[in-house]
Design an enzyme around this catalytic site. Sequence first.
Site, PDB file in Angstrom:
ATOM      1  CB  SER A  27      -0.964  -0.048   1.195  1.00  0.00           C
ATOM      2  OG  SER A  27      -2.060   0.808   0.982  1.00  0.00           O
ATOM      3  CG  ASP A 152      -4.232  -1.747  -0.072  1.00  0.00           C
ATOM      4  OD1 ASP A 152      -3.301  -2.357   0.486  1.00  0.00           O
ATOM      5  OD2 ASP A 152      -4.417  -0.519   0.069  1.00  0.00           O
TER       6      ASP A 152
END
Length: 276
Positions: A27, A152
């Site tokens: 991320s 993600d």
Amino acid sequence: MRASYTSGLLVALLEAGLHLDWVGGISAGASNTANYVSRDAWRARHSFTDFAADPRFGDWRTLVRGQGLFNAHYIYEETGLPGAALPFDWATFVADPATVRIGAFNATRGEQVWWGRQDFGSMADLMVRVRASSTMPVVMPPVTIDGEVYVDGALGPAGGIPLDAARADGYGRFLAVLTRPRGYVKTPSRTDWYVRRHFRRLPAVAEALRQRPARYNATRAELWELEREGSAYLFVPEVMPVGNGERDVARLRASHEAGLAQARRELPAIREFLGV
């Protein structure tokens, strides 16, 4: 945007000339990884501070247009180009000898994926993977790479902390960078019904989101134990002054400066842990 704080550690490490031989991120940590390996303190700082004022950064209008609350294609795949808002030093990234790992979640297969240098044939290859790793479900559109759909990397088994990737590469001592204070515990979401509906065609994403709090908390608990054993040094924010969607540049700058100040104070202890 909590990486406005943790990017301060990158700047402190780069100022001190400390270049680790394994660097992995998920991320916002994927952006931090790319910036650190390219040895660019300016980009590390501006990516999570002043850049938020860029008119193309994203908002509700880009969300409605399907580009995401954060305008992901622009942020990750355009700004690193020469002459753009955050030019990326690809040559230095390539020359750095560190092993690099960027983690994402395969939304179709329900699997964690770790990309390495063999996947980064060009800056575009790297940046689309940093984007995939950073693609927060719901507020950013999934990313397709080689026919596979990704979101993600925080949805993986380690809950967003790449401890498993470092171990898989043979490491047993870890400098881990966290974005939440020590007392933080992630609680279950109250919007499971919406997530299941939103991802009805990608049920693995809905299930991973459901499991994420437990996975994240378990990895943090494991890190505390490694810290007690002396096998991990944890850079943990003393405070976290901003939320993940913060856009106010003054608040982001203050967050970065707080992280940088903490990192500089802890640098002697980090050096001792690393043996340098």
